[in-house]
Scaffold this active site. Structure first.
Site, PDB file in Angstrom:
ATOM      1  N   GLU A 177       0.804  -1.217   0.000  1.00  0.00           N
ATOM      2  CA  GLU A 177       0.000   0.000   0.000  1.00  0.00           C
ATOM      3  C   GLU A 177       0.842   1.274   0.000  1.00  0.00           C
ATOM      4  O   GLU A 177       0.340   2.361   0.278  1.00  0.00           O
ATOM      5  CB  GLU A 177      -0.965  -0.019   1.181  1.00  0.00           C
ATOM      6  N   LYS A 230     -15.608  -1.588   2.472  1.00  0.00           N
ATOM      7  CA  LYS A 230     -14.909  -2.044   1.274  1.00  0.00           C
ATOM      8  C   LYS A 230     -15.965  -2.612   0.330  1.00  0.00           C
ATOM      9  O   LYS A 230     -16.614  -3.618   0.648  1.00  0.00           O
ATOM     10  CB  LYS A 230     -13.884  -3.125   1.619  1.00  0.00           C
TER      11      LYS A 230
END
Length: 430
Positions: A205, A337
């Site tokens: 990330e 999500k």
């Protein structure tokens, strides 16, 4: 004009070099919506099913040609001819076509691709940016970025147990200034790690992934990076954690192998209480394992009045599971999500339930991302006030941050940056 006439799918690559799905929805008037589907590394056991090919040779079994076939086959049959602006009807038609509780037959990735692409096509037809189309005239709140600039756990090849160490710029007047602070702290951390002779590689990330002696050392490095950048720790910049505790929960104990410690749930909660006393931590995500509900009750009782406790693997963006958590009084926030549940409609339902129940919602990326910026628009559309989309590095992460800069610019004086006000109200009242 708004009738869907074609649905196309294709296999593309995500930020980890793994295959993922991209979908296009085409209307009779020629409007096209395109969306790419993300994929996670640490996943909750109750997430909707991501359909992979499972063939040993091709992409190591991670191909998505079965999902592509379902997009262009059964899912296309379900939605072609429908009104692209009727999002709920489209999503319910796909859910009915799949016929399973977890979307395992046709694949949540296939369904989500169609759902998001349809929304984009509808926004194109309406002549509106996606955030305005989804959120209406009331969409005006920019999210506070929870930026993961130190990586561990399943997101990095190092010995750090916790998965994410985030800086949270709460003391700023605008999103633009907050993002600048994040970028400057990231640069300061890079220089600090080099001075200490610590590896400067980055995780999935975009955060740095050095080997460290403890999770506390990671927080100490973040503290020094904030101070070197000239910002006030605890006032302008706070911290958030995502331990992803399910990943190190074994046999009823929390195995912090990087620190050589094995903790029972009560000791794990004590550990968090101590960290929150030493550092300005305002949010902890998945601090306990997803099936350790007793542990969640303990941490909620100890810290829920002053720290945002976010359920990710715990709730998996599922309204049924969230409702159980609300009834038991565990956590006070949910991570959102879109690929955990599989349709835009169900995502909105979950967020609506959270907000009505006094829970905050943090919109999130996945570790396997693309340059799709839908979640940036989604965060503004629902005035979530919080977003998690990695470090200010790697194109797939920066794409979301840059989209939010554009949205803030387009909103002009109507744009609101909430700062600490975005985080759980019960936390601030405690």
């Amino acid at each position: 004009m708004t009738e869907i006439v074609a649905v196309r799918g294709r296999e593309i690559l995500d930020s980890r070099g793994n295959p993922t799905l991209e979908v296009e929805v085409v209307t009779a008037a020629g409007f096209v919506g395109r969306a790419a589907v993300p994929s996670g590394a640490s996943t909750g056991q109750n997430e909707a099913v991501e359909l992979r090919d499972g063939e040993g040779g091709r992409y190591g079994g991670k191909g998505v040609l079965r999902a592509v076939a379902n997009v262009e086959g059964e899912l296309a049959e379900a939605v072609v001819g429908m009104d692209v602006t009727d999002q709920r009807a489209l999503d319910l038609a796909m859910i009915e076509a799949d016929g399973t509780e977890n979307k395992g037959r046709l694949g949540a990735n296939a369904m989500l691709g169609v759902s998001l692409a349809a929304a984009r096509a509808a926004a194109e037809y309406a002549g509106l940016p996606l955030y305005r189309y989804l959120g209406g005239p009331g969409a005006h709140v920019l999210p506070v970025p929870c930026a993961n600039i130190l990586n561990g756990g399943a997101h990095a090849a190092n010995n750090v147990d916790f998965q994410e160490f985030m800086v949270v710029p709460v003391g700023f007047e605008s999103y633009r200034e907050a993002l600048r602070a994040v970028a400057e702290i990231y640069a300061a951390l890079k220089k600090l790690l080099a001075e200490r002779g610590l590896a400067g590689g980055i995780g999935d990330e975009g955060g740095f992934a050095p080997d460290l002696s403890s999770n506390g050392e990671a927080l100490g490095l973040l503290s020094e990076a904030v101070e070197r950048s000239g910002y006030s720790l605890g006032e302008q910049v706070c911290f958030a954690l995502d331990p992803a505790a399910s990943e190190f929960y074994e046999g009823g104990r929390y195995e912090l192998s990087g620190e050589g410690r094995s903790l029972e749930r009560g000791e794990m909660v004590d550990y968090y209480v101590r960290l929150c006393g030493e550092y300005p931590i305002i949010s902890i995500e998945d601090g306990l394992a997803e099936d350790d509900w007793e542990g969640w009750e303990m941490i909620s009782a100890r810290l829920g009045g002053r720290v945002q406790l976010v359920g990710d693997d715990l709730f998996v963006t599922n309204p049924k599971i969230l409702r159980k958590g609300i009834e038991r009084g565990i956590a006070n926030s949910i991570l959102v999500k879109v690929n955990q549940i599989g349709t835009l409609t169900e995502t909105f339902e979950t967020m609506d339930l959270a907000h009505k129940s006094g829970y905050t919602a943090m919109v999130s990326h996945r570790s396997g991302e693309t340059d799709d910026t839908t979640i940036a628009d989604l965060a503004v559309a629902v005035n979530a006030g919080q977003i998690k989309t990695g470090a200010p590095a790697r194109g797939e992460r920066v794409a979301k941050y840059n989209q939010l800069l554009r949205i803030e610019e387009s909103l002009g004086e109507a744009a609101v940056y909430p700062g600490l006000g975005a985080f759980n109200p019960r936390m601030r009242e405690g």
